[in-house]
Scaffold this motif. Structure first.
Motif, PDB file in Angstrom:
ATOM      1  N   TYR A  33       1.032  -1.179   0.085  1.00 52.53           N
ATOM      2  CA  TYR A  33      -0.121  -0.068   0.029  1.00 52.53           C
ATOM      3  C   TYR A  33       0.854   1.324  -0.064  1.00 52.53           C
ATOM      4  O   TYR A  33       1.965   1.264   0.631  1.00 52.53           O
ATOM      5  CB  TYR A  33      -0.991   0.115   1.301  1.00 52.53           C
ATOM      6  N   PRO A  34       0.581   2.383  -0.645  1.00 52.40           N
ATOM      7  CA  PRO A  34       1.255   3.406  -0.628  1.00 52.40           C
ATOM      8  C   PRO A  34       1.249   4.285   0.513  1.00 52.40           C
ATOM      9  O   PRO A  34       0.412   4.208   1.368  1.00 52.40           O
ATOM     10  CB  PRO A  34       0.490   4.423  -1.765  1.00 52.40           C
ATOM     11  N   PRO A  35       2.381   4.713   1.111  1.00 44.08           N
ATOM     12  CA  PRO A  35       2.341   5.539   2.266  1.00 44.08           C
ATOM     13  C   PRO A  35       1.729   6.756   2.123  1.00 44.08           C
ATOM     14  O   PRO A  35       1.417   7.288   1.108  1.00 44.08           O
ATOM     15  CB  PRO A  35       4.013   5.981   2.446  1.00 44.08           C
ATOM     16  N   PHE A  36       1.185   7.378   3.367  1.00 41.78           N
ATOM     17  CA  PHE A  36       0.248   8.169   3.321  1.00 41.78           C
ATOM     18  C   PHE A  36       0.751   9.552   2.759  1.00 41.78           C
ATOM     19  O   PHE A  36       0.325  10.263   2.227  1.00 41.78           O
ATOM     20  CB  PHE A  36      -0.346   8.534   4.984  1.00 41.78           C
ATOM     21  N   ASP A  37       1.957   9.924   2.948  1.00 39.91           N
ATOM     22  CA  ASP A  37       2.811  10.946   2.398  1.00 39.91           C
ATOM     23  C   ASP A  37       2.762  10.743   1.033  1.00 39.91           C
ATOM     24  O   ASP A  37       3.253  11.963   0.533  1.00 39.91           O
ATOM     25  CB  ASP A  37       3.974  11.192   3.075  1.00 39.91           C
ATOM     26  N   MET A  38       2.341   9.890   0.559  1.00 43.97           N
ATOM     27  CA  MET A  38       2.421   9.768  -1.287  1.00 43.97           C
ATOM     28  C   MET A  38       1.084   9.900  -1.766  1.00 43.97           C
ATOM     29  O   MET A  38       0.857   9.874  -2.978  1.00 43.97           O
ATOM     30  CB  MET A  38       3.153   8.412  -1.735  1.00 43.97           C
ATOM     31  N   LEU A  39       0.160  10.337  -0.974  1.00 48.14           N
ATOM     32  CA  LEU A  39      -1.363  10.881  -1.340  1.00 48.14           C
ATOM     33  C   LEU A  39      -1.276  11.977  -2.228  1.00 48.14           C
ATOM     34  O   LEU A  39      -0.454  12.725  -2.143  1.00 48.14           O
ATOM     35  CB  LEU A  39      -2.136  10.736  -0.412  1.00 48.14           C
ATOM     36  N   PRO A  40      -2.141  11.916  -3.253  1.00 46.87           N
ATOM     37  CA  PRO A  40      -2.019  13.076  -4.165  1.00 46.87           C
ATOM     38  C   PRO A  40      -2.736  14.352  -3.309  1.00 46.87           C
ATOM     39  O   PRO A  40      -3.334  14.198  -2.324  1.00 46.87           O
ATOM     40  CB  PRO A  40      -3.043  12.889  -5.289  1.00 46.87           C
ATOM     41  N   PRO A  41      -2.267  15.754  -3.841  1.00 51.63           N
ATOM     42  CA  PRO A  41      -2.649  16.746  -3.017  1.00 51.63           C
ATOM     43  C   PRO A  41      -4.071  16.726  -3.025  1.00 51.63           C
ATOM     44  O   PRO A  41      -5.005  16.373  -4.177  1.00 51.63           O
ATOM     45  CB  PRO A  41      -1.867  17.846  -3.567  1.00 51.63           C
ATOM     46  N   PRO A  42      -4.757  17.508  -2.259  1.00 50.47           N
ATOM     47  CA  PRO A  42      -6.219  17.626  -2.159  1.00 50.47           C
ATOM     48  C   PRO A  42      -7.005  18.284  -3.610  1.00 50.47           C
ATOM     49  O   PRO A  42      -7.901  17.918  -3.936  1.00 50.47           O
ATOM     50  CB  PRO A  42      -6.563  18.791  -1.110  1.00 50.47           C
ATOM     51  N   GLN A  43      -6.269  18.919  -4.379  1.00 50.49           N
ATOM     52  CA  GLN A  43      -6.646  19.658  -5.686  1.00 50.49           C
ATOM     53  C   GLN A  43      -6.822  18.561  -6.577  1.00 50.49           C
ATOM     54  O   GLN A  43      -7.845  18.486  -7.185  1.00 50.49           O
ATOM     55  CB  GLN A  43      -5.752  20.737  -6.172  1.00 50.49           C
ATOM     56  N   VAL A  44      -5.826  17.965  -6.627  1.00 50.10           N
ATOM     57  CA  VAL A  44      -6.032  16.610  -7.346  1.00 50.10           C
ATOM     58  C   VAL A  44      -7.210  15.611  -7.204  1.00 50.10           C
ATOM     59  O   VAL A  44      -8.117  15.268  -8.098  1.00 50.10           O
ATOM     60  CB  VAL A  44      -4.616  15.491  -7.594  1.00 50.10           C
TER      61      VAL A  44
END
Length: 71
Positions: A33-44
């Motif tokens: 699973y991707p780490p939480f710090d790799m989630l896309p920014p809110p705008q995306v």
């Protein structure tokens, strides 16, 4: 503060229904699973939600047209 080396929450470790690429009784590795710090920014995420909303509206109209032709 990264999430490297940490075990993801249990709700992220559940197996999904359907074929399991890791085998019938093998859980996916914790690093799957991707780490939480790799989630896309809110705008995306907002853009994706907007695009999904437009697609849902298009499908509603298409379904209404189909229902009108079958009545």
């Amino acid at each position: 503060m990264g999430s490297k080396g940490r075990i993801p929450p249990s709700h992220l470790c559940r197996l999904l229904p359907g074929p399991n690429p890791f085998g019938p009784s093998i859980r996916p590795p914790y690093g799957a699973y991707p780490p939480f710090d790799m989630l896309p920014p809110p705008q995306v995420m907002e853009q994706k939600l907007d695009a999904q909303h437009v697609e849902m509206q298009r499908l509603v109209v298409e379904n209404q047209r189909l229902a009108a032709t079958e009545a």
